[in-house]
Design a protein around this motif. Structure first.
Motif, PDB file in Angstrom:
ATOM      1  N   MET A 180     -33.053  18.169  45.640  1.00  0.00           N
ATOM      2  CA  MET A 180     -34.525  17.865  45.762  1.00  0.00           C
ATOM      3  C   MET A 180     -35.149  18.972  46.456  1.00  0.00           C
ATOM      4  N   LEU A 181     -36.487  18.953  45.826  1.00  0.00           N
ATOM      5  CA  LEU A 181     -37.474  20.126  46.492  1.00  0.00           C
ATOM      6  C   LEU A 181     -38.987  19.192  46.572  1.00  0.00           C
ATOM      7  N   ILE A 182     -39.408  19.363  47.587  1.00  0.00           N
ATOM      8  CA  ILE A 182     -40.912  18.885  47.823  1.00  0.00           C
ATOM      9  C   ILE A 182     -41.476  20.210  47.819  1.00  0.00           C
ATOM     10  N   ARG A 183     -42.449  20.344  46.594  1.00  0.00           N
ATOM     11  CA  ARG A 183     -42.981  21.688  46.337  1.00  0.00           C
ATOM     12  C   ARG A 183     -44.402  21.657  46.747  1.00  0.00           C
ATOM     13  N   ASN A 184     -44.914  22.824  47.478  1.00  0.00           N
ATOM     14  CA  ASN A 184     -46.427  23.202  47.812  1.00  0.00           C
ATOM     15  C   ASN A 184     -46.866  21.987  48.511  1.00  0.00           C
ATOM     16  N   VAL A 185     -46.499  21.676  49.717  1.00  0.00           N
ATOM     17  CA  VAL A 185     -46.867  20.650  50.727  1.00  0.00           C
ATOM     18  C   VAL A 185     -47.330  21.034  52.107  1.00  0.00           C
ATOM     19  N   SER A 186     -48.227  20.871  52.743  1.00  0.00           N
ATOM     20  CA  SER A 186     -48.353  21.029  53.890  1.00  0.00           C
ATOM     21  C   SER A 186     -47.418  20.476  55.157  1.00  0.00           C
ATOM     22  N   VAL A 187     -46.994  21.073  56.066  1.00  0.00           N
ATOM     23  CA  VAL A 187     -45.953  20.409  56.695  1.00  0.00           C
ATOM     24  C   VAL A 187     -46.389  20.285  58.332  1.00  0.00           C
ATOM     25  N   LEU A 188     -46.128  19.269  58.890  1.00  0.00           N
ATOM     26  CA  LEU A 188     -46.250  19.196  60.358  1.00  0.00           C
ATOM     27  C   LEU A 188     -45.304  19.440  61.189  1.00  0.00           C
ATOM     28  N   VAL A 189     -45.491  20.825  61.949  1.00  0.00           N
ATOM     29  CA  VAL A 189     -44.385  21.146  62.740  1.00  0.00           C
ATOM     30  C   VAL A 189     -44.591  20.874  64.214  1.00  0.00           C
ATOM     31  N   VAL A 190     -43.662  20.118  64.936  1.00  0.00           N
ATOM     32  CA  VAL A 190     -43.871  19.531  66.004  1.00  0.00           C
ATOM     33  C   VAL A 190     -42.698  20.272  67.035  1.00  0.00           C
ATOM     34  N   PRO A 191     -43.053  21.468  67.628  1.00  0.00           N
ATOM     35  CA  PRO A 191     -42.316  22.020  68.649  1.00  0.00           C
ATOM     36  C   PRO A 191     -41.908  21.040  69.857  1.00  0.00           C
ATOM     37  N   GLU A 192     -40.668  21.612  70.645  1.00  0.00           N
ATOM     38  CA  GLU A 192     -40.365  20.608  71.741  1.00  0.00           C
ATOM     39  C   GLU A 192     -41.548  20.812  72.959  1.00  0.00           C
ATOM     40  N   HIS A 193     -42.340  22.079  73.041  1.00  0.00           N
ATOM     41  CA  HIS A 193     -43.239  22.219  74.103  1.00  0.00           C
ATOM     42  C   HIS A 193     -44.620  22.857  73.213  1.00  0.00           C
ATOM     43  N   GLY A 194     -45.874  22.798  73.728  1.00  0.00           N
ATOM     44  CA  GLY A 194     -46.798  23.538  73.126  1.00  0.00           C
ATOM     45  C   GLY A 194     -47.476  22.767  71.853  1.00  0.00           C
ATOM     46  N   ASP A 195     -48.418  23.400  71.103  1.00  0.00           N
ATOM     47  CA  ASP A 195     -49.131  22.683  70.507  1.00  0.00           C
ATOM     48  C   ASP A 195     -48.472  22.592  69.032  1.00  0.00           C
ATOM     49  N   CYS A 196     -48.514  21.525  68.359  1.00  0.00           N
ATOM     50  CA  CYS A 196     -48.213  20.943  66.976  1.00  0.00           C
ATOM     51  C   CYS A 196     -49.429  21.979  65.950  1.00  0.00           C
ATOM     52  N   ARG A 197     -48.665  22.177  64.788  1.00  0.00           N
ATOM     53  CA  ARG A 197     -49.612  22.917  63.873  1.00  0.00           C
ATOM     54  C   ARG A 197     -49.196  22.156  62.451  1.00  0.00           C
ATOM     55  N   VAL A 198     -49.938  22.544  61.391  1.00  0.00           N
ATOM     56  CA  VAL A 198     -49.703  22.232  59.964  1.00  0.00           C
ATOM     57  C   VAL A 198     -49.627  23.426  59.149  1.00  0.00           C
ATOM     58  N   ASP A 199     -48.425  23.707  58.772  1.00  0.00           N
ATOM     59  CA  ASP A 199     -48.241  24.829  57.887  1.00  0.00           C
ATOM     60  C   ASP A 199     -48.574  24.545  56.423  1.00  0.00           C
ATOM     61  N   GLN A 200     -49.323  25.105  55.738  1.00  0.00           N
ATOM     62  CA  GLN A 200     -49.647  24.938  54.241  1.00  0.00           C
ATOM     63  C   GLN A 200     -48.803  25.569  53.374  1.00  0.00           C
ATOM     64  N   ALA A 201     -48.819  25.227  52.350  1.00  0.00           N
ATOM     65  CA  ALA A 201     -48.129  25.718  50.982  1.00  0.00           C
ATOM     66  C   ALA A 201     -46.658  25.851  51.436  1.00  0.00           C
ATOM     67  N   GLN A 202     -46.005  24.968  51.595  1.00  0.00           N
ATOM     68  CA  GLN A 202     -44.584  25.235  52.083  1.00  0.00           C
ATOM     69  C   GLN A 202     -43.710  24.300  50.992  1.00  0.00           C
ATOM     70  N   ASP A 203     -42.509  24.621  50.875  1.00  0.00           N
ATOM     71  CA  ASP A 203     -41.450  23.700  50.112  1.00  0.00           C
ATOM     72  C   ASP A 203     -40.033  23.441  51.001  1.00  0.00           C
ATOM     73  N   ILE A 204     -39.926  22.069  50.877  1.00  0.00           N
ATOM     74  CA  ILE A 204     -38.958  21.587  51.707  1.00  0.00           C
ATOM     75  C   ILE A 204     -37.769  21.474  50.828  1.00  0.00           C
ATOM     76  N   HIS A 205     -36.640  22.173  51.115  1.00  0.00           N
ATOM     77  CA  HIS A 205     -35.539  22.132  50.381  1.00  0.00           C
ATOM     78  C   HIS A 205     -34.591  20.975  50.862  1.00  0.00           C
ATOM     79  N   ILE A 206     -33.977  20.121  50.121  1.00  0.00           N
ATOM     80  CA  ILE A 206     -33.218  18.905  50.479  1.00  0.00           C
ATOM     81  C   ILE A 206     -31.872  18.976  49.744  1.00  0.00           C
ATOM     82  N   THR A 207     -30.474  18.880  50.358  1.00  0.00           N
ATOM     83  CA  THR A 207     -29.515  18.615  49.559  1.00  0.00           C
ATOM     84  C   THR A 207     -28.786  17.498  50.247  1.00  0.00           C
ATOM     85  N   ASN A 208     -28.448  16.512  49.654  1.00  0.00           N
ATOM     86  CA  ASN A 208     -27.924  15.213  49.707  1.00  0.00           C
ATOM     87  C   ASN A 208     -28.999  14.645  50.863  1.00  0.00           C
ATOM     88  N   ASP A 209     -28.646  14.461  51.988  1.00  0.00           N
ATOM     89  CA  ASP A 209     -29.257  13.632  52.898  1.00  0.00           C
ATOM     90  C   ASP A 209     -29.928  14.423  53.927  1.00  0.00           C
TER      91      ASP A 209
END
Length: 449
Positions: A4-33
């Motif tokens: 599966m591919l979630i195409r052209n989505v903004s992604v919330l990035v949550v590091p263990e420390h520091g500021d979170c951010r939202v990266d724009q124009a991303q694809d999320i690639h999924i295989t099985n689960d």
């Protein structure tokens, strides 16, 4: 293999420390689960796969309700404007005399539907007839950690049955029933379960690799009552009975004292606390979870709703907002509990509270594909100067568009795919009056802080 591919989505990035951010124009690639990659849009697309258009949406890790009693949706609105003592003694525990496996199943189905439609992909439950909650979770497609509840007062039935041992057996069985279902041991609280029974629970937990989910130090009054009667705080009870050593999820902890923090720090690698702040305000409990102190002690904190009998909804977005606001007020510090800190609690912290810190909670390759796609284009979120602020302070459950659990689409275009929502609601409406009927008399327990 499913891809599966979630195409052209903004992604919330949550590091263990520091500021979170939202990266724009991303694809999320999924295989099985699993998420296999997150790339700039158009990079790395290979092979045939299902494509979900994420244009204009923000992908967040599926939310986790880190402490709830899901079937209590059947009591929604039936115990209002009461003190905490009357809420328990005059309404809730008398109503729970009416619990049956069927009523629990119907309530759990309604709860699962509500949570999935709001982007909650995992819930951490503590209730009776947990096998019925598991059945509802499996049917709906949600992920769950379930703790069968028990009291010491009902530890042995009139027939001599070992009720606590039976609860342990249910935990063991639930841990094997489905890949999306995990299980914990569920003693109710330090004030309703004896030290001997807590020791027994801790021994079983260590022997079989389970953790313990229970209520402790819910209010400062409870903590003071424990000190007055027994000379120890509820947290000290958990230490001396071995519960903390075995590993525990502590619900609420509003009565955790400064002196308790050094104890909790010793077990920080296996202890989490779930905070449900709307409940504390509604029941006028006086305090909220001391998150700043807990975090300084290295204790992970998650966000939950408690049951809808007091929270009225299972809306984790509302709980996220309440955590940020009440923590600022508690500390008298507008700069505490930043957007990033709040989002980290709601994602990484709540995943830890579910016992799944390494598999859910953030969108990263190798993690489970538990994803909520959120539409921030509504008037209540615009103009969008900072999408993180919208996620904490503005977003509504109805802004969730699409939801995946373990790579499976369970909500698409705001429609639940795994169950008939109208049928689920109708069934709950038909049975709810039988659960809130107080004519039978009696109660499952008595509350006295």
């Amino acid at each position: 293999m499913t891809r599966m591919l979630i195409r052209n989505v903004s992604v919330l990035v949550v590091p263990e420390h520091g500021d979170c951010r939202v990266d724009q124009a991303q694809d999320i690639h999924i295989t099985n689960d699993q998420i296999t990659a997150i790339t700039p849009t158009g990079v790395g697309e290979v092979g045939e796969r299902e494509v979900i258009d994420g244009t204009g949406l923000v992908a967040v890790a599926g939310l986790v309700n880190s402490h709830t009693h899901s079937p209590m949706v059947m009591m929604r609105g039936a115990a209002e404007d009461l003190s905490i003592e009357d809420w328990f003694n005059r309404r809730i525990w008398p109503m729970e005399v009416n619990l049956t496996p069927e009523r629990v199943r119907v309530g759990a189905r309604l709860a699962c539907a509500e949570m999935l439609l709001a982007g909650v992909t995992t819930f951490v439950d503590h209730y009776f007839h947990a096998e019925q909650i598991a059945a509802a979770a499996i049917e709906s497609g949600i992920r769950a950690d379930l703790a069968p509840t028990f009291f010491s007062s009902t530890g042995h039935s009139t027939a001599g049955q070992d009720v606590i041992g039976a609860a342990f057996d249910v935990t063991r069985e639930l841990s094997r029933v489905h890949p999306r279902i995990s299980a914990s041991l569920g003693p109710h609280a330090t004030y309703t379960v004896t030290d001997d029974d807590l020791r027994r629970t801790a021994d079983f937990a260590r022997d079989e690799g389970f953790r313990i989910h229970l209520h402790a130090a819910e209010t400062d009054d409870q903590t003071q009552a424990s000190l007055d009667r027994h000379g120890v705080t509820p947290i000290q009870v958990l230490e001396r009975t071995g519960v903390l050593d075995a590993g525990a999820l502590i619900a609420h902890g509003c009565g955790i004292r400064e002196s308790d923090l050094a104890i909790l720090e010793r077990y920080a690698d296996r202890t989490t606390v779930a905070s449900c702040p709307k409940v504390y305000l509604k029941l006028a409990m006086g305090e909220v979870t001391p998150i700043k102190g807990l975090r300084s002690a290295g204790v992970r904190v998650g966000i939950g709703t408690d049951g809808a009998a007091v929270h009225n909804t299972l809306d984790v977005w509302e709980a996220i907002r309440m955590v940020a606001l009440t923590q600022k007020q508690r500390e008298h510090d507008a700069e505490w509990m930043t957007l990033s800190d709040t989002l980290r609690l709601a994602t990484r912290g709540s995943a830890a509270a579910a016992g799944l810190a390494d598999s859910i909670g953030v969108l990263e390759p190798g993690r489970q594909a538990d994803i909520a796609l959120v539409d921030l284009n509504g008037p209540h979120n615009q103009p969008l100067h900072d999408p993180r602020a919208a996620l904490v302070y503005s977003v509504r459950a109805s802004d969730v568009v699409t939801v995946l659990v373990a790579g499976q689409v369970v909500v698409r275009d705001r429609q639940l795919l795994t169950m008939d929502r109208d049928e689920v609601v109708a069934e709950a409406r038909e049975l709810a009056h039988t659960l809130v009927d107080l004519s039978q008399g009696g109660a499952v327990q008595h509350y006295a802080p």
